[in-house]
Design a protein around this motif. Structure first.
Motif, PDB file in Angstrom:
ATOM      1  N   ILE A  37      -8.564   5.024  -1.541  1.00  9.47           N
ATOM      2  CA  ILE A  37      -7.598   4.068  -2.076  1.00  9.47           C
ATOM      3  C   ILE A  37      -8.092   3.519  -3.409  1.00  9.47           C
ATOM      4  O   ILE A  37      -9.208   3.012  -3.509  1.00  9.47           O
ATOM      5  CB  ILE A  37      -7.358   2.903  -1.090  1.00  9.47           C
ATOM      6  CG1 ILE A  37      -6.833   3.434   0.253  1.00  9.47           C
ATOM      7  CG2 ILE A  37      -6.393   1.881  -1.690  1.00  9.47           C
ATOM      8  CD1 ILE A  37      -5.495   4.147   0.166  1.00  9.47           C
TER       9      ILE A  37
ATOM     10  N   VAL B 166      -5.715   3.248   7.890  1.00 12.73           N
ATOM     11  CA  VAL B 166      -6.237   3.245   6.522  1.00 12.73           C
ATOM     12  C   VAL B 166      -7.625   3.888   6.446  1.00 12.73           C
ATOM     13  O   VAL B 166      -8.027   4.402   5.405  1.00 12.73           O
ATOM     14  CB  VAL B 166      -6.290   1.805   5.961  1.00 12.73           C
ATOM     15  CG1 VAL B 166      -6.841   1.780   4.536  1.00 12.73           C
ATOM     16  CG2 VAL B 166      -4.909   1.168   6.008  1.00 12.73           C
TER      17      VAL B 166
ATOM     18  N   GLU C   7      -2.576   0.330  -4.294  1.00 14.92           N
ATOM     19  CA  GLU C   7      -1.846  -0.866  -3.865  1.00 14.92           C
ATOM     20  C   GLU C   7      -1.393  -1.639  -5.095  1.00 14.92           C
ATOM     21  O   GLU C   7      -2.158  -1.799  -6.040  1.00 14.92           O
ATOM     22  CB  GLU C   7      -2.696  -1.722  -2.923  1.00 14.92           C
ATOM     23  CG  GLU C   7      -4.112  -2.016  -3.372  1.00 14.92           C
ATOM     24  CD  GLU C   7      -4.190  -3.203  -4.314  1.00 14.92           C
ATOM     25  OE1 GLU C   7      -3.711  -4.285  -3.948  1.00 14.92           O
ATOM     26  OE2 GLU C   7      -4.724  -3.041  -5.438  1.00 14.92           O
TER      27      GLU C   7
ATOM     28  N   LEU D 282       0.828  -1.209   0.000  1.00 11.84           N
ATOM     29  CA  LEU D 282       0.000   0.000   0.000  1.00 11.84           C
ATOM     30  C   LEU D 282       0.863   1.261   0.000  1.00 11.84           C
ATOM     31  O   LEU D 282       1.834   1.353   0.748  1.00 11.84           O
ATOM     32  CB  LEU D 282      -0.902  -0.006   1.235  1.00 11.84           C
ATOM     33  CG  LEU D 282      -1.727   1.253   1.507  1.00 11.84           C
ATOM     34  CD1 LEU D 282      -2.802   1.428   0.428  1.00 11.84           C
ATOM     35  CD2 LEU D 282      -2.371   1.174   2.892  1.00 11.84           C
TER      36      LEU D 282
ATOM     37  N   ASN E  48       0.385   5.773  -0.063  1.00  8.45           N
ATOM     38  CA  ASN E  48      -0.579   6.871   0.005  1.00  8.45           C
ATOM     39  C   ASN E  48       0.163   8.196   0.203  1.00  8.45           C
ATOM     40  O   ASN E  48       1.355   8.220   0.503  1.00  8.45           O
ATOM     41  CB  ASN E  48      -1.613   6.630   1.112  1.00  8.45           C
ATOM     42  CG  ASN E  48      -1.173   7.073   2.484  1.00  8.45           C
ATOM     43  OD1 ASN E  48      -1.486   8.178   2.930  1.00  8.45           O
ATOM     44  ND2 ASN E  48      -0.411   6.226   3.166  1.00  8.45           N
TER      45      ASN E  48
ATOM     46  N   ALA F 250     -11.493   2.038   4.235  1.00  3.69           N
ATOM     47  CA  ALA F 250     -11.063   2.961   3.189  1.00  3.69           C
ATOM     48  C   ALA F 250     -12.230   3.321   2.273  1.00  3.69           C
ATOM     49  O   ALA F 250     -13.210   2.577   2.174  1.00  3.69           O
ATOM     50  CB  ALA F 250      -9.943   2.332   2.358  1.00  3.69           C
TER      51      ALA F 250
ATOM     52  N   THR G 103       2.488  -4.063   3.388  1.00  5.40           N
ATOM     53  CA  THR G 103       1.372  -4.890   3.862  1.00  5.40           C
ATOM     54  C   THR G 103       1.399  -6.302   3.286  1.00  5.40           C
ATOM     55  O   THR G 103       0.937  -7.237   3.915  1.00  5.40           O
ATOM     56  CB  THR G 103       0.032  -4.234   3.490  1.00  5.40           C
ATOM     57  OG1 THR G 103       0.055  -3.893   2.092  1.00  5.40           O
ATOM     58  CG2 THR G 103      -0.191  -2.961   4.312  1.00  5.40           C
TER      59      THR G 103
ATOM     60  N   VAL H 250       1.069   4.670   7.290  1.00  4.87           N
ATOM     61  CA  VAL H 250       0.134   3.628   7.705  1.00  4.87           C
ATOM     62  C   VAL H 250       0.917   2.548   8.434  1.00  4.87           C
ATOM     63  O   VAL H 250       1.692   1.810   7.839  1.00  4.87           O
ATOM     64  CB  VAL H 250      -0.612   3.034   6.493  1.00  4.87           C
ATOM     65  CG1 VAL H 250      -1.406   1.796   6.904  1.00  4.87           C
ATOM     66  CG2 VAL H 250      -1.548   4.082   5.879  1.00  4.87           C
TER      67      VAL H 250
ATOM     68  N   PHE I 244      -9.796  -3.522   1.282  1.00  4.33           N
ATOM     69  CA  PHE I 244      -9.672  -2.153   1.785  1.00  4.33           C
ATOM     70  C   PHE I 244     -10.985  -1.592   2.314  1.00  4.33           C
ATOM     71  O   PHE I 244     -10.983  -0.712   3.172  1.00  4.33           O
ATOM     72  CB  PHE I 244      -9.020  -1.273   0.718  1.00  4.33           C
ATOM     73  CG  PHE I 244      -7.556  -1.580   0.602  1.00  4.33           C
ATOM     74  CD1 PHE I 244      -6.652  -0.991   1.470  1.00  4.33           C
ATOM     75  CD2 PHE I 244      -7.105  -2.538  -0.285  1.00  4.33           C
ATOM     76  CE1 PHE I 244      -5.317  -1.322   1.425  1.00  4.33           C
ATOM     77  CE2 PHE I 244      -5.770  -2.880  -0.340  1.00  4.33           C
ATOM     78  CZ  PHE I 244      -4.858  -2.265   0.519  1.00  4.33           C
TER      79      PHE I 244
ATOM     80  N   SER J 158       3.672   1.261   2.797  1.00  7.64           N
ATOM     81  CA  SER J 158       3.502   0.285   3.863  1.00  7.64           C
ATOM     82  C   SER J 158       3.605  -1.114   3.284  1.00  7.64           C
ATOM     83  O   SER J 158       2.894  -1.454   2.333  1.00  7.64           O
ATOM     84  CB  SER J 158       2.140   0.460   4.554  1.00  7.64           C
ATOM     85  OG  SER J 158       2.066   1.733   5.173  1.00  7.64           O
TER      86      SER J 158
END
Length: 329
Positions: A166, A161, A206, A148, A150, A183, A228, A155, A178, A226
């Motif tokens: 997103i 989130v 993402e 991810l 942003n 989100a 994730t 995050v 999400f 991030s």
């Protein structure tokens, strides 16, 4: 100078003569120059042309030159092009079982993902459903685990989130992931993503690290990354089935062998380049954050219900989970 021109003209004529009887295979994909999918496509081209002795010539149309994934697979289905590289999220529109492959936090790592899609899953979906839509999956290569980015904030946890706009592809699995985190999920075509990020139509997106880096997303206001690693997926060499079955056994064998060579290269590159991409993204100014993936897995658990509802078969879900369990080490 005249001699040089004569040599060039002679070579050009020889090349034209060598390729005059060749069949052109148009291969569409979305990858930007430098991405593992782009270099793997070039390897596929070189290997197939070598194996076929020039019988096949591969025309690569990358970086979404032929449109987005939906458009490319439709062109393949109609026979307008012979092949494309698309994810399981595109194939599930034709064989719903592919939806299960990209559910969140399914695999312990790359090797388990490969073991599932190369083994029991490939056998399961070889029953002709995809072929009934005039498509054939030669095989999955790789794409990587998705992370991810942003523009708004670091995050560190699922709660961070909530409220972020997103962008995801129009795939139930990713939308559900999400939405489960709170989100505001927006579906934007990949070809329009960078513009949407720069114009702040969305806050983040993402994608695998290779896509984030090779599309210079830090230049599109994406300050925070991030790790994730919420879903894994592959690009699949998908061909028009009527065209493919019309080839000789030997020709199909060339395509399958060239695909396997490209697959192995892409998988090795995706894995080996992750740390390099992380370092380069950090050097480009992005704030890189490791997260507690177990925490994100728990927070995204409701996405499993959405995937199960979309796929529509509890029996299919249990079969797939059994494959995952059987390949766990």
């Amino acid at each position: 100078m005249k001699k040089i021109l004569t040599v060039i003209m002679t070579l050009s004529l020889l090349l034209l003569a060598a390729t005059a009887g060749a069949e052109t295979i148009t291969l569409g994909h979305f990858g930007a120059p430098g991405e593992p999918v782009s270099s793997a496509a070039e390897t596929f081209k070189a290997k197939l042309e070598e194996l076929s002795g020039g019988e096949f010539v591969v025309d690569i149309q990358g970086h979404s030159a032929l449109g987005d994934a939906k458009e490319m697979i439709e062109q393949t289905q109609l026979g307008a092009i012979q092949a494309c590289l698309v994810s399981q999220g595109s194939l599930d529109k034709y064989d719903i079982r592919y939806a299960l492959v990209t559910a969140p936090y399914v695999y312990s790592g790359y090797e388990q993902a490969y073991a599932v899609v190369d083994g029991p899953f490939a056998e399961w979906v070889s029953d002709g459903v995809l072929e009934s839509f005039d498509l054939h999956n030669v095989g999955p290569w790789d794409y990587g685990f998705r992370c991810l980015t942003n523009s708004q904030r670091e995050v560190k946890s699922p709660a961070d989130v909530a409220g972020l706009k997103i962008r995801t592809p129009s795939e139930v699995q990713k939308v559900a992931c999400f939405e489960a985190l709170g989100a505001d999920v927006q579906q934007v075509a990949f070809s329009e993503l960078i513009t949407a990020l720069k114009q702040k139509t969305v806050d983040g997106q993402e994608n695998p690290l290779s896509t984030i880096y090779n599309n210079s997303m830090w230049e599109a206001e994406q300050k925070y990354l991030s790790l994730t690693r919420h879903t894994w997926e592959a690009v699949n060499l998908t061909v028009n089935n009527t065209w493919f079955t019309g080839l000789t056994d030997e020709q199909r064998g060339w395509i399958e062998e060239a695909s396997a060579v490209a697959r192995d290269q892409m998988r090795a590159e995706v894995q080996s380049s992750e740390q390099d991409y992380i370092q380069k993204l950090s050097e480009a100014g992005m704030v890189v954050t490791e997260v507690d993936m177990a925490e994100f897995k728990d927070a995204m658990a409701p996405a499993w219900d959405a995937v199960a509802e979309y796929e529509g078969s509890e029996e299919d879900m249990q079969k797939f989970l059994a494959m995952v369990e059987a390949t766990a080490k």
